[in-house]
Design an enzyme around this catalytic site. Structure first.
Site, PDB file in Angstrom:
ATOM      1  N   SER A 160       0.830  -1.207   0.000  1.00 33.60           N
ATOM      2  CA  SER A 160       0.000   0.000   0.000  1.00 33.60           C
ATOM      3  C   SER A 160       0.864   1.256   0.000  1.00 33.60           C
ATOM      4  O   SER A 160       1.973   1.265   0.552  1.00 33.60           O
ATOM      5  CB  SER A 160      -0.867  -0.031   1.264  1.00 33.60           C
ATOM      6  N   LYS A 170       2.110  -3.792   6.535  1.00 32.99           N
ATOM      7  CA  LYS A 170       2.518  -3.712   5.122  1.00 32.99           C
ATOM      8  C   LYS A 170       4.025  -3.471   5.026  1.00 32.99           C
ATOM      9  O   LYS A 170       4.708  -4.067   4.205  1.00 32.99           O
ATOM     10  CB  LYS A 170       1.739  -2.611   4.392  1.00 32.99           C
ATOM     11  N   TYR A 222      -1.981  -1.529  10.993  1.00 30.50           N
ATOM     12  CA  TYR A 222      -2.246  -2.004   9.630  1.00 30.50           C
ATOM     13  C   TYR A 222      -1.107  -1.583   8.696  1.00 30.50           C
ATOM     14  O   TYR A 222      -0.526  -2.403   7.984  1.00 30.50           O
ATOM     15  CB  TYR A 222      -3.584  -1.443   9.104  1.00 30.50           C
TER      16      TYR A 222
HETATM   17  C1  UD1 Z   1      -6.922   4.231   3.787  1.00 30.07           C
HETATM   18  C2  UD1 Z   1      -5.628   3.992   4.479  1.00 30.07           C
HETATM   19  C3  UD1 Z   1      -4.725   3.175   3.599  1.00 30.07           C
HETATM   20  C4  UD1 Z   1      -5.363   1.896   3.241  1.00 30.07           C
HETATM   21  C5  UD1 Z   1      -6.687   2.141   2.612  1.00 30.07           C
HETATM   22  C6  UD1 Z   1      -7.322   0.769   2.495  1.00 30.07           C
HETATM   23  C7  UD1 Z   1      -5.202   5.874   6.020  1.00 30.07           C
HETATM   24  C8  UD1 Z   1      -4.367   7.079   6.248  1.00 30.07           C
HETATM   25  N1  UD1 Z   1      -4.991   5.241   4.845  1.00 30.07           N
HETATM   26  O1  UD1 Z   1      -6.656   5.069   2.674  1.00 30.07           O
HETATM   27  O2  UD1 Z   1      -3.536   2.889   4.298  1.00 30.07           O
HETATM   28  O3  UD1 Z   1      -4.531   1.170   2.378  1.00 30.07           O
HETATM   29  O4  UD1 Z   1      -7.484   3.003   3.398  1.00 30.07           O
HETATM   30  O5  UD1 Z   1      -8.657   0.762   2.565  1.00 30.07           O
HETATM   31  O6  UD1 Z   1      -6.020   5.511   6.803  1.00 30.07           O
HETATM   32  N2  UD1 Z   1     -13.008  10.481   3.461  1.00 30.07           N
HETATM   33  C9  UD1 Z   1     -14.046  11.328   3.853  1.00 30.07           C
HETATM   34  N3  UD1 Z   1     -15.173  10.762   4.361  1.00 30.07           N
HETATM   35  C10 UD1 Z   1     -15.345   9.404   4.512  1.00 30.07           C
HETATM   36  C11 UD1 Z   1     -14.275   8.563   4.109  1.00 30.07           C
HETATM   37  C12 UD1 Z   1     -13.124   9.134   3.591  1.00 30.07           C
HETATM   38  O7  UD1 Z   1     -13.935  12.547   3.743  1.00 30.07           O
HETATM   39  O8  UD1 Z   1     -16.379   8.971   5.001  1.00 30.07           O
HETATM   40  C13 UD1 Z   1     -11.796  11.082   2.891  1.00 30.07           C
HETATM   41  C14 UD1 Z   1     -10.558  10.785   3.712  1.00 30.07           C
HETATM   42  O9  UD1 Z   1     -10.360  11.756   4.686  1.00 30.07           O
HETATM   43  C15 UD1 Z   1      -9.479  10.803   2.616  1.00 30.07           C
HETATM   44  C16 UD1 Z   1     -10.210  10.300   1.362  1.00 30.07           C
HETATM   45  O10 UD1 Z   1     -11.593  10.500   1.639  1.00 30.07           O
HETATM   46  O11 UD1 Z   1      -9.065  12.103   2.390  1.00 30.07           O
HETATM   47  C17 UD1 Z   1      -9.937   8.853   1.069  1.00 30.07           C
HETATM   48  O12 UD1 Z   1     -10.185   8.092   2.228  1.00 30.07           O
HETATM   49  P1  UD1 Z   1     -10.212   6.489   2.213  1.00 30.07           P
HETATM   50  O13 UD1 Z   1     -11.062   6.006   1.113  1.00 30.07           O
HETATM   51  O14 UD1 Z   1     -10.521   6.035   3.599  1.00 30.07           O
HETATM   52  O15 UD1 Z   1      -8.721   6.086   1.835  1.00 30.07           O
HETATM   53  P2  UD1 Z   1      -7.334   6.477   2.511  1.00 30.07           P
HETATM   54  O16 UD1 Z   1      -7.513   7.101   3.829  1.00 30.07           O
HETATM   55  O17 UD1 Z   1      -6.547   7.240   1.498  1.00 30.07           O
END
Ligand code: UD1
Length: 337
Positions: A125, A154, A150
């Site tokens: 990841s 990795k 987690y």
């Molecule tokens: C996360 C993990 C990453 C992992 C991946 C697997 C972290 C920092 N990273 O990625 O290590 O491999 O999940 O599933 O935790 N967001 C919202 N509202 C929501 C959900 C997400 O605003 O309800 C935003 C988050 O703040 C982020 C973006 O959307 O900016 C993407 O979030 P997400 O899909 O959870 O992925 P990551 O956080 O990048």
């Protein structure tokens, strides 16, 4: 050639099984069904007209792993997905994550090291980079201290494989560092099936749009980015799946330059949370109910891939757009509901 796909009924694993079967590989799936359902097997079979062999095994049971390889002596290629992946849960249950993600990896490698030659693809990841010092992120960017158990599994997983490849002649491995996989197969027969409340952005968006969730919370709009929301590199799961087939072929053909290699797998393009929401509203012709709230602990500001190495060395390039990915994710949600 027979390939073992662990976690082959999961979101990414199932798409990889499809691509492997399309390329003529015979696939054996191991899955413990802890975060997947057996129906996925039917989806894979419908798409490819080929039913992969399935064995319900928990890779934490060392004896079962040994026994599996005794029964399938002809397997020396493994694509390894079976692991827990919820960042928040890993903070609460570190030992569950270290046991599940690391013991299974060790047991698999212990069996593979007995073989004259073996090929191993590891699901890693972009989380290994943490908040990278420069964007886009290249494979030579520093691996920063993980922010969660987690993420640590990795990093440690990559190190375990690297150290093993150094001393086991005949073992060759590639770690693929994924950015943010989203979307579903265009047949809409397989896709992402989050159990409980989705933690990731896109399934939360589609579930909100269809009415399963009331409102999407956007975590922070005060980041130093164009619109204040975090930036990620969203990659279509089918493009991502194809990268695994190319990586496996690279090892089988002996084209690898090193017996342990890493590649970033992303599109190279960053999109903010608000851009994803707008793009989703456009493809789905719906208005999304969302609200800006505070930052989510542990989120990095921006992460998107430099894909030069994947493009030039692996010969892989993403082809599908954010729009394609969101459109397939939406069709999948509509179909499932
Ligand atoms: C996360 C993990 C990453 C992992 C991946 C697997 C972290 C920092 N990273 O990625 O290590 O491999 O999940 O599933 O935790 N967001 C919202 N509202 C929501 C959900 C997400 O605003 O309800 C935003 C988050 O703040 C982020 C973006 O959307 O900016 C993407 O979030 P997400 O899909 O959870 O992925 P990551 O956080 O990048």
């Amino acid at each position: 050639m027979k390939i073992l796909v662990t976690g082959g009924l999961g979101f990414i694993g199932s798409h990889v099984v499809v691509e492997l079967q399309n390329e003529g590989f015979e696939v054996v799936i191991i899955d413990n069904l802890s975060n997947s359902t057996i129906d996925v097997l039917k989806g894979i079979t419908d798409i490819t007209n080929m039913e992969p062999i399935f064995e319900k095994i928990d890779l934490r049971e060392k004896g079962s792993v040994k026994d599996f390889f005794k029964r399938h002596k002809d397997i020396n290629g493994v694509v390894h997905f079976a692991a827990s992946k919820a960042v928040g849960e890993s903070v609460d249950k570190p030992l569950v994550y270290y046991e599940n993600n690391l013991n299974s990896l060790i047991y698999l490698l212990q069996e593979l090291q007995k073989k004259e030659s073996s090929y191993f693809i590891f699901s890693s990841s972009c989380t290994v980079y943490g908040e990278a010092d420069a964007l886009p992120i290249t494979e030579s960017a520093l691996v920063k201290k993980a922010k969660s158990p987690y993420g640590n599994t990795k990093q440690i997983g990559e190190e375990i494989i690297m150290d093993t490849c150094k001393v086991v002649s005949g073992m060759n491995a590639i770690a693929l560092r994924y950015f943010n996989p989203i979307g579903a197969h265009n047949s809409i027969k397989i896709g992402e099936l989050p159990i409980g409340t989705p933690q990731n952005l896109v399934p939360f968006i589609t579930q909100t749009a269809i009415g399963k969730r009331e409102q999407l919370l956007v975590f922070g709009n005060d980041y130093p980015t164009g619109d204040g929301t975090c930036i990620r590199d969203y990659i279509h799961v089918v493009d991502l799946a194809k990268a695994h087939v190319m990586a496996l072929k690279r090892l089988i053909q002996g084209s690898n330059q090193d017996n342990f290699e890493v590649f970033n797998i992303g599109t190279g393009k960053g999109s903010s949370v608000l851009e994803v929401i707008r793009a989703f509203e456009n493809v789905s012709k719906t208005k999304l109910n969302y609200k800006i709230v505070g930052r989510r602990e542990g989120d990095v500001i921006a992460a998107y891939a430099d894909t030069t190495k994947a493009n030039t060395v692996l010969g892989w390039k993403s082809k599908l757009s954010l729009k394609d990915a969101l459109s397939s994710a939406w069709k999948w949600e509509l179909n499932n509901s």
